[in-house]
Design an enzyme around this catalytic site. Sequence first.
Site, PDB file in Angstrom:
ATOM      1  N   CYS A  12      22.514  83.263  30.854  1.00 24.23           N
ATOM      2  CA  CYS A  12      23.434  84.390  30.671  1.00 24.23           C
ATOM      3  C   CYS A  12      23.979  84.854  32.017  1.00 24.23           C
ATOM      4  O   CYS A  12      23.212  85.221  32.911  1.00 24.23           O
ATOM      5  CB  CYS A  12      22.700  85.529  29.971  1.00 24.23           C
ATOM      6  SG  CYS A  12      23.629  87.069  29.885  1.00 24.23           S
ATOM      7  N   GLY A  13      25.294  84.848  32.167  1.00 23.71           N
ATOM      8  CA  GLY A  13      25.921  85.272  33.413  1.00 23.71           C
ATOM      9  C   GLY A  13      25.620  86.720  33.758  1.00 23.71           C
ATOM     10  O   GLY A  13      25.390  87.053  34.928  1.00 23.71           O
TER      11      GLY A  13
END
Length: 143
Positions: A12-13
């Site tokens: 997840c960025g």
Amino acid sequence: MSDVTIYHNPACGTSRNALALIRHAGIEPIVIEYLRTPPSKEVLRAIVQATGQPVRALLREKGTPYAELGLGDPAWSDEQLLEFIVQHPVLMNRPVVVTPLGTALCRPSEAVLALLPVRKLPAFRKEDGELVEDDGIRRGGQA
């Protein structure tokens, strides 16, 4: 030992950016990859209580079995929702950061700044190039 814990998903960025911001502050947090090491129902309950938000605020819909499980139905109790997260850790929204200043779901990632004891960090560039400038004001998460 660190006083900062991040419930992290490396895919997840937003989670990666929150972790990078914590490290940018000179803090090496305890990193819990919750998909590999899911928190217990008791830990989840404590996290929810510490955020001051409803259990539903911790649920992630996108890329999860949320719809298939019918979790949009308001009839599910908080205890049942916690049990679903235990059974399907991907339902836990991320990143959740716990510090002595509070606990919060850090979306957007710069929300983590409110939980850090460091004052006025130098500018930080997120993975997508967006510049995060710290105003130095710590509003704090929920304690």
